[in-house]
Design an enzyme around this catalytic site. Structure first.
Site, short mmCIF file in Angstrom:
data_model
loop_
_atom_site.label_atom_id
_atom_site.label_comp_id
_atom_site.label_asym_id
_atom_site.label_seq_id
_atom_site.Cartn_x
_atom_site.Cartn_y
_atom_site.Cartn_z
N GLU A 169 -16.53 -7.07 -6.04
CA GLU A 169 -15.09 -6.80 -5.83
C GLU A 169 -14.31 -8.11 -5.79
O GLU A 169 -13.24 -8.23 -6.37
CB GLU A 169 -14.87 -6.04 -4.51
CG GLU A 169 -15.21 -4.56 -4.55
CD GLU A 169 -14.11 -3.73 -5.21
OE1 GLU A 169 -13.16 -4.31 -5.77
OE2 GLU A 169 -14.20 -2.49 -5.17
N CYS A 228 0.86 -1.19 0.00
CA CYS A 228 0.00 0.00 0.00
C CYS A 228 0.89 1.23 0.00
O CYS A 228 2.09 1.13 0.19
CB CYS A 228 -0.92 0.00 1.22
SG CYS A 228 -2.33 1.13 1.00
N CYS A 230 -0.21 4.31 1.65
CA CYS A 230 -0.60 5.32 2.64
C CYS A 230 0.48 5.58 3.70
O CYS A 230 0.65 6.71 4.14
CB CYS A 230 -1.93 4.95 3.30
SG CYS A 230 -1.93 3.37 4.16
N CYS A 287 -3.91 6.23 -0.03
CA CYS A 287 -3.40 4.96 -0.55
C CYS A 287 -3.06 5.02 -2.03
O CYS A 287 -2.73 4.00 -2.65
CB CYS A 287 -4.41 3.85 -0.28
SG CYS A 287 -4.84 3.70 1.46
N SER A 307 -7.57 -3.63 13.82
CA SER A 307 -7.09 -2.97 15.04
C SER A 307 -8.20 -2.57 16.00
O SER A 307 -8.12 -2.82 17.20
CB SER A 307 -6.25 -1.75 14.65
OG SER A 307 -7.01 -0.84 13.86
N LYS A 321 -12.64 -4.52 1.10
CA LYS A 321 -12.12 -3.73 2.21
C LYS A 321 -13.02 -2.52 2.39
O LYS A 321 -13.14 -1.68 1.50
CB LYS A 321 -10.69 -3.28 1.92
CG LYS A 321 -10.12 -2.40 3.03
CD LYS A 321 -8.65 -2.08 2.80
CE LYS A 321 -8.14 -1.17 3.90
NZ LYS A 321 -6.73 -0.82 3.71
N ARG A 335 -11.14 7.92 3.21
CA ARG A 335 -10.86 6.91 2.20
C ARG A 335 -12.15 6.42 1.52
O ARG A 335 -12.15 5.39 0.85
CB ARG A 335 -10.15 5.72 2.84
CG ARG A 335 -8.86 6.05 3.57
CD ARG A 335 -7.91 4.86 3.56
NE ARG A 335 -6.90 4.88 4.58
CZ ARG A 335 -5.84 5.68 4.61
NH1 ARG A 335 -5.69 6.62 3.68
NH2 ARG A 335 -4.95 5.60 5.59
N TYR A 337 -4.27 -9.53 15.58
CA TYR A 337 -3.29 -9.08 16.59
C TYR A 337 -3.35 -9.98 17.82
O TYR A 337 -2.48 -9.89 18.68
CB TYR A 337 -3.56 -7.62 16.96
CG TYR A 337 -3.53 -6.71 15.75
CD1 TYR A 337 -2.33 -6.26 15.22
CD2 TYR A 337 -4.72 -6.35 15.09
CE1 TYR A 337 -2.30 -5.46 14.09
CE2 TYR A 337 -4.70 -5.55 13.95
CZ TYR A 337 -3.49 -5.12 13.46
OH TYR A 337 -3.46 -4.35 12.33
N LYS A 361 -12.49 -7.45 4.99
CA LYS A 361 -11.91 -6.64 6.06
C LYS A 361 -12.80 -5.46 6.36
O LYS A 361 -13.20 -4.79 5.40
CB LYS A 361 -10.53 -6.18 5.59
CG LYS A 361 -9.82 -5.27 6.56
CD LYS A 361 -8.53 -4.78 5.97
CE LYS A 361 -7.91 -3.79 6.92
NZ LYS A 361 -6.77 -3.12 6.36
C1 PBG Z 1 -3.91 0.54 4.63
C2 PBG Z 1 -4.27 -0.44 5.65
C3 PBG Z 1 -5.10 -0.19 6.73
C4 PBG Z 1 -5.19 -1.37 7.46
C5 PBG Z 1 -4.40 -2.30 6.82
N1 PBG Z 1 -3.84 -1.71 5.68
C6 PBG Z 1 -5.74 1.04 7.19
C7 PBG Z 1 -6.52 1.87 6.31
O1 PBG Z 1 -7.01 1.44 5.26
O2 PBG Z 1 -6.64 3.03 6.67
C8 PBG Z 1 -5.99 -1.51 8.71
C9 PBG Z 1 -5.65 -2.63 9.58
C10 PBG Z 1 -6.17 -2.52 10.96
O3 PBG Z 1 -6.99 -1.64 11.31
O4 PBG Z 1 -5.74 -3.36 11.76
N2 PBG Z 1 -2.82 0.27 3.94
#
Ligand code: PBG
Length: 341
Positions: A251, A138, A140, A148, A292, A213, A235, A331, A266
């Site tokens: 998708e 990515c 970002c 991104c 997260s 996503k 985003r 995690y 995701k």
């Molecule tokens: C972006 C990316 C994100 C996550 C994984 N890859 C964040 C986003 O899209 O802003 C999120 C993963 C998480 O929240 O644990 N490259």
């Protein structure tokens, strides 16, 4: 079909057979731990988990992420010690996110051969050749604006981003990454990445596409961890709108058509319906990212004594597998390895 009141209902009318529902007692198979284990349908296996790591430049650095207890930004030397423990605990895969020293409008940190993820990948593969290294592809984390893709004015440009993403993927493969995992949500990036990987001789390196996503509030803590919050806007013009499941399936189909080897949904827990439907439309392996914010909520509630962390994590991750995921990125993986050993 016989009416339910019929005394001659054939065994095929109900799963329970001719006894009828009145005499079926579901509790019979719950009477002891061994009986429950005998009929258990879903298991968490450590080889199905992927553990994310956040890597920074420097040495001796282990910086806690305040919203994600026990997760750190780590320099490569410290990260290698954690990777050793991760491997000893029985985990087989890690997912690498890089935080470069400097961000720029070309995202050069994403594709340089001495980029942070490239360096970390080489060091891990040197010492733990068996461990699977999944590289997050990515821009970002590497873009000064935190988006991104390439930015022009307030717009995130699609096609100019593809070249940079493909370049990043090739350099990650050159560094030894076992799986390339694009998370940017630009259109046609799977095809672009596949083409460049093949052209560079990496036709055997699989692509795990973050296919469905969603633009999610659950990424908040990650953006602290990866220092990747967008500097303007959000985003929503590239990640998916949370209410849409048919679009998610489109998708997924498109990424498969473009050559994805694994597709991903995701976040995980608020999108179990998407995982379940995806299971019905594809034979490809499906990954789910327990993100997260999902982790932070459990940790916060557990720290307050409001929930039993072990039970809740086992239940949540089991639920993600039960919904149809083959692979879970989480995690909680290190804790799971401890609890399941
Ligand atoms: C972006 C990316 C994100 C996550 C994984 N890859 C964040 C986003 O899209 O802003 C999120 C993963 C998480 O929240 O644990 N490259």
């Amino acid at each position: 079909m016989s009416p339910v009141t019929s005394k001659t209902a054939s065994p095929s009318d109900t799963e329970e057979g001719s006894l009828g529902q009145g005499q079926m007692r579901m509790r019979r198979l719950r009477a002891s731990a061994n009986l429950r284990a005998l009929v258990r349908e879903t298991y968490i296996r450590l080889e199905k988990l992927i553990y994310p790591l956040f890597i920074v430049e420097g040495s001796g650095i282990q910086k806690p992420i305040s919203s994600m207890p026990n997760i750190h930004q780590q320099s490569i030397d410290i990260m290698l010690k954690e990777v050793e423990q991760v491997a000893e605990a029985g985990l087989k895969s890690v997912l690498l996110f890089g935080i470069p020293e400097r961000k720029d409008p070309e995202a050069s940190g994403a594709w340089k051969s001495d980029g942070i993820v490239q360096k970390a990948t080489r060091e891990i593969k040197k010492r733990f050749p068996e461990l699977l290294v999944v590289a997050d592809t990515c821009l970002c984390e590497y873009m000064s604006h935190g988006h991104c893709g390439v930015v022009e004015g307030a717009k995130i440009l699609n096609d100019p981003s593809l070249k940079i993403l493909a370049r990043a993927a090739v350099s990650q493969a050159e560094a030894g990454a076992d799986i390339i995992a694009p998370s940017d949500m630009m259109d046609h990036r799977i095809a672009a990445i596949r083409k460049e990987l093949d052209a560079a001789g990496f036709e055997d390196i699989p692509v795990m596409a973050y296919s469905a996503k969603f633009a999610s509030g659950f990424y908040g803590p990650f953006r602290e961890a990866a220092e990747s919050a967008p500097q303007f806007g959000d985003r929503a013009s590239y990640q998916m709108d949370p209410p849409n499941i048919r679009e998610a399936l489109r998708e997924i189909e498109l990424d498969i058509a473009e050559g994805a080897d694994i597709v991903m949904v995701k976040p995980a827990l608020p999108y179990l319906d998407v995982i379940s439907k995806a299971r019905e439309i594809t034979k490809l392996p499906i990954a789910a990212y327990n993100v997260s914010g999902e982790y932070s909520m459990v940790k916060a509630a557990a720290a307050n004594g409001w929930i039993d962390e072990r039970r809740v994590v086992l239940e949540s991750v089991t639920g993600i597998f039960r919904a149809g995921a083959d692979i879970v990125i989480t995690y909680h993986a290190r804790d799971l390895a401890k609890w399941l050993s």
